[in-house]
Write an enzyme that holds these catalytic residues in place. Structure first.
Site, PDB file in Angstrom:
ATOM      1  N   HIS A   1      24.513  35.199  12.893  1.00  0.00           N
ATOM      2  CA  HIS A   1      25.703  34.874  13.685  1.00  0.00           C
ATOM      3  C   HIS A   1      26.633  36.074  13.787  1.00  0.00           C
ATOM      4  O   HIS A   1      27.068  36.447  14.885  1.00  0.00           O
ATOM      5  CB  HIS A   1      26.427  33.692  13.033  1.00  0.00           C
ATOM      6  CG  HIS A   1      27.636  33.245  13.766  1.00  0.00           C
ATOM      7  ND1 HIS A   1      27.641  32.150  14.600  1.00  0.00           N
ATOM      8  CD2 HIS A   1      28.902  33.749  13.806  1.00  0.00           C
ATOM      9  CE1 HIS A   1      28.849  32.001  15.120  1.00  0.00           C
ATOM     10  NE2 HIS A   1      29.638  32.960  14.643  1.00  0.00           N
ATOM     11  N   GLU A   2      26.916  36.704  12.648  1.00  0.00           N
ATOM     12  CA  GLU A   2      27.836  37.838  12.641  1.00  0.00           C
ATOM     13  C   GLU A   2      27.206  39.077  13.276  1.00  0.00           C
ATOM     14  O   GLU A   2      27.898  39.868  13.929  1.00  0.00           O
ATOM     15  CB  GLU A   2      28.297  38.135  11.210  1.00  0.00           C
ATOM     16  CG  GLU A   2      29.051  36.993  10.554  1.00  0.00           C
ATOM     17  CD  GLU A   2      30.285  36.570  11.344  1.00  0.00           C
ATOM     18  OE1 GLU A   2      30.922  37.434  11.980  1.00  0.00           O
ATOM     19  OE2 GLU A   2      30.612  35.371  11.328  1.00  0.00           O
TER      20      GLU A   2
ATOM     21  N   HIS B   1      27.760  38.804  16.999  1.00  0.00           N
ATOM     22  CA  HIS B   1      29.114  39.221  17.382  1.00  0.00           C
ATOM     23  C   HIS B   1      29.188  40.743  17.522  1.00  0.00           C
ATOM     24  O   HIS B   1      29.778  41.263  18.473  1.00  0.00           O
ATOM     25  CB  HIS B   1      30.126  38.771  16.324  1.00  0.00           C
ATOM     26  CG  HIS B   1      30.591  37.361  16.466  1.00  0.00           C
ATOM     27  ND1 HIS B   1      31.022  36.822  17.661  1.00  0.00           N
ATOM     28  CD2 HIS B   1      30.711  36.364  15.541  1.00  0.00           C
ATOM     29  CE1 HIS B   1      31.388  35.567  17.480  1.00  0.00           C
ATOM     30  NE2 HIS B   1      31.199  35.268  16.202  1.00  0.00           N
TER      31      HIS B   1
ATOM     32  N   GLU C   1      31.831  32.197  20.533  1.00  0.00           N
ATOM     33  CA  GLU C   1      31.260  31.503  19.389  1.00  0.00           C
ATOM     34  C   GLU C   1      29.916  30.872  19.759  1.00  0.00           C
ATOM     35  O   GLU C   1      28.962  30.912  18.982  1.00  0.00           O
ATOM     36  CB  GLU C   1      32.213  30.423  18.889  1.00  0.00           C
ATOM     37  CG  GLU C   1      33.371  30.957  18.094  1.00  0.00           C
ATOM     38  CD  GLU C   1      32.912  31.741  16.882  1.00  0.00           C
ATOM     39  OE1 GLU C   1      31.938  31.327  16.215  1.00  0.00           O
ATOM     40  OE2 GLU C   1      33.511  32.776  16.600  1.00  0.00           O
TER      41      GLU C   1
END
Length: 260
Positions: free
Chosen positions: A131-132, A135, A191
């Site tokens: 997830h990070e 980003h 997100e």
């Protein structure tokens, strides 16, 4: 990132992301500059953490996070379309803080609390990591805070987060955190992209993407308890979990391919 719990930051920020990346580039915050700044802050942060005795480089928790990073790194590199190579580096900080992020250029920061207090499996660590990583790979920080905020918000974020445990890590940690807007929530669209990208990334690396669901279910249980800075910047909601469940068949197909 799921239903927002009460955040101790004394301000809210609404950003219209249209053109934010262009503005950042024009302001001198192009990808190369952001990555270089992030690298400098990362070095300072690790040095300060080492001096304070809170840099973890040998525990079982560190080894587990490092192993996940090493396994996911080549697949993350395949997705890098920023025009700048990432130099992936890991800093694990000894703290009960429930937080993790990836700064521009692949500077990965995990707090031991997010692994130990949530009793994360390796696959759940991969869900956080993926997830990070997404980003960072999609440079969402440009859209979120812009070039000026990368430098100007550092002090404000430091003051706001001192009460959440980040102040103990020194100015360099706060400076690095400001480069990804720690304390400032991403937009729902970003997100959603990070959720989807992280799901696919962990699957390609051979981690069962079903762990992303159990991760966010664990996060949901923390709602209302306070002190979970990761949830402050990752508002939780059942719609998010439901979206991941809808994308799970695609991710599972990728995961199953790694088993052949």
């Amino acid at each position: 990132m799921i239903k927002k719990i009460k955040c101790s930051i004394a301000f809210s920020l609404t950003l219209g992301c249209v053109g934010c990346t262009t503005i950042a580039d024009m302001s001198g915050a192009d990808s190369a500059t952001l990555n270089a700044s992030s690298a400098q802050s990362f070095v300072k942060m690790t040095q300060e953490a080492q001096q304070k005795g809170i840099l973890d480089t040998s525990s079982n928790t560190y080894q587990r996070i490092y192993t996940v990073l090493q396994r996911m790194e080549p697949y993350a590199n395949q997705l890098n379309q920023t025009g700048q190579p990432f130099k992936w580096q890991l800093a694990v900080l000894k703290s009960d803080t429930l937080n993790a992020y990836v700064a521009p250029g692949g500077k990965v920061v995990f707090y031991t609390g997010i692994v130990n207090k949530l009793n994360l499996t390796d696959a759940e660590i991969a869900a956080v990591m993926g997830h990070e990583m997404t980003h960072a790979l999609e440079e969402h920080s440009k859209n979120k805070i812009g070039a000026d905020a990368l430098t100007n918000l550092a002090v404000n974020l430091g003051k706001s987060y001192a009460g959440q445990g980040l102040g103990q890590f020194g100015s360099a940690a706060l400076d690095l955190g400001s480069q990804v807007g720690v304390g400032l929530p991403y937009s729902r669209s970003l997100e959603t992209r990070a959720d989807y990208g992280g799901l696919m990334l962990m699957a390609k690396a051979g981690y069962n993407p079903q762990a992303a669901i159990t991760l966010w279910e664990k996060m949901n249980k923390l709602e209302g308890q306070g002190g979970a800075s990761f949830l402050s910047t990752h508002p939780s909601n059942m719609q998010r979990i439901e979206a991941m469940q809808r994308n799970l068949p695609i991710a599972m197909a990728l995961y199953n391919q790694t088993k052949h």
